[in-house]
Design a protein around this motif. Structure first.
Motif: not given
Length: 377
Positions: A263, A266-267, A298-299
């Motif tokens: 993945s 984050e962000g 998420d992410p």
């Protein structure tokens, strides 16, 4: 293949020296030669980049950059084609800087509309004349030189290559466009008169490149969730090559298959990750067994990593074939329980939900199994 991009102007070509991603709350800007001097096109460039009004964020997934040019570009919109090609090249790590070797040098002029068609900008002969010196230097150095102009601006000059769409321009430099970009799936070949000096081979190979564009476009793009491990079944005999039947007293070979999501941090999104130079975040690998699901969150997930290993302790030869719609990815090699055969697949936005992984045993052609799984919006 490194590609250097110049914006063709009536005052001479402006080299795109560098593109750097900035935080989204910083306005996009065009600067002169690495200094703090901003150029007059900065405001228009900002509109060209931002979501809603522009094309750059739509194609790259990020909405703020700083670009450095080696000479001023004062106004108009003819800089758009060169700027957009440079952004896409930067996303693939192929934009050549001033001190780097470039196999291809692109001189471009043209306005790009929301559907990625090129609009005429005029003054082609003046721009061509103003670029004579730099273009000759490129040719003398043995590099390919392209002078790209909108098809409606075509002039009777052998050095000029008219292109009607961004996709046509991308084909000439082996540039990948997102699968959902307008014109990617149906791009007409440039007319014979458009073949400029030094790139005949690329135009001849355009059909092959289009297939690659369709297959490779949009690395790291994906939907939000994945469900994996829905059923394993013998492969359909009608879909396999003729093989020796399994002896009646021989049990099917056990095959262990896992799937692991990779993945974006984050962000970040899968698109913008290419500019951040960060690694994907590895999730936990789960066995692909009947009824077991792997859910993303998420992410977003950018890639799937499959591992194939034998059920016993001996090394085995395997071939793994992953399919989704028209896409197919294959890997073949030896594997042990501690060193599985690995197949990684970049997940593409808009990919069909149905996927399957077929694993064939190289040592025993009678063993072939399919794991069906799917993406969930």
């Amino acid at each position: 293949m490194g590609v250097r991009v110049f914006i063709a102007t009536t005052e001479g070509p402006a080299m795109i020296q560098r593109i750097a991603a900035e935080d989204s709350d910083i306005p996009p800007v065009v600067c002169l030669n690495g200094t703090t001097e901003t150029l007059p096109i900065s405001e228009a460039y900002g509109r060209f980049v931002r979501r809603g009004t522009g094309m750059v964020a739509k194609l790259t997934g990020h909405d703020s950059y700083r670009i450095d040019l080696d000479r001023p570009v004062d106004g108009g919109s003819s800089w758009q084609l060169g700027i957009l090609l440079a952004h896409l090249l930067q996303a693939e790590g192929r934009l050549a800087g001033p001190e780097e070797t470039a196999e291809v040098n692109v001189f471009a002029t043209g306005e790009v509309d929301r559907d990625l068609f090129l609009r005429p900008v005029g003054h082609i002969e003046r721009k061509l004349l103003a670029s004579d010196g730099p273009r000759q230097q490129v040719l003398d150095a043995g590099s390919t030189c392209l002078f790209l102009v909108p098809a409606d601006d075509a002039v009777n000059q052998p050095a000029v290559t008219p292109v009607a769409t961004l996709a046509e321009a991308a084909k000439l430099i082996d540039l990948t466009l997102p699968a959902d970009a307008p014109g990617v799936l149906s791009v007409p070949a440039p007319p014979e008169a458009s073949k400029g000096r030094g790139h005949v081979g690329r135009v001849v190979a355009a059909g092959f490149v289009l297939v690659l564009l369709t297959a490779a476009a949009g690395l790291y793009w994906q939907r939000d969730r994945i469900v994996a491990g829905i059923d394993s079944e013998p492969a359909n005999p009608a879909s396999q090559a003729a093989t020796e039947p399994l002896p009646a007293n021989k049990a099917p070979e056990k095959i262990q298959v896992t799937v692991q999501p990779l993945s974006a941090p984050e962000g970040f999104t899968c698109r913008s990750l290419r500019f951040a130079q960060l690694s994907l975040v590895e999730g936990s690998a789960s066995p692909l067994t009947a009824g077991q699901a792997l859910a993303g969150s998420d992410p977003e997930i950018c890639r799937l990593r499959y591992g194939v290993a034998p059920g016993g302790q001996e090394m085995r030869e395997f071939q793994a074939v992953w399919r989704a719609g028209a896409r197919e990815e294959t890997v073949q090699g030896s594997a042990t329980p501690t060193s599985p055969l690995v197949l990684e697949v970049d997940v593409i936005r808009g990919q069909p939900e149905a996927m399957e992984l077929e694993v064939r045993s190289g040592a025993d052609t009678g063993t072939s199994r399919i794991w069906r799984h799917s993406l969930v919006p």
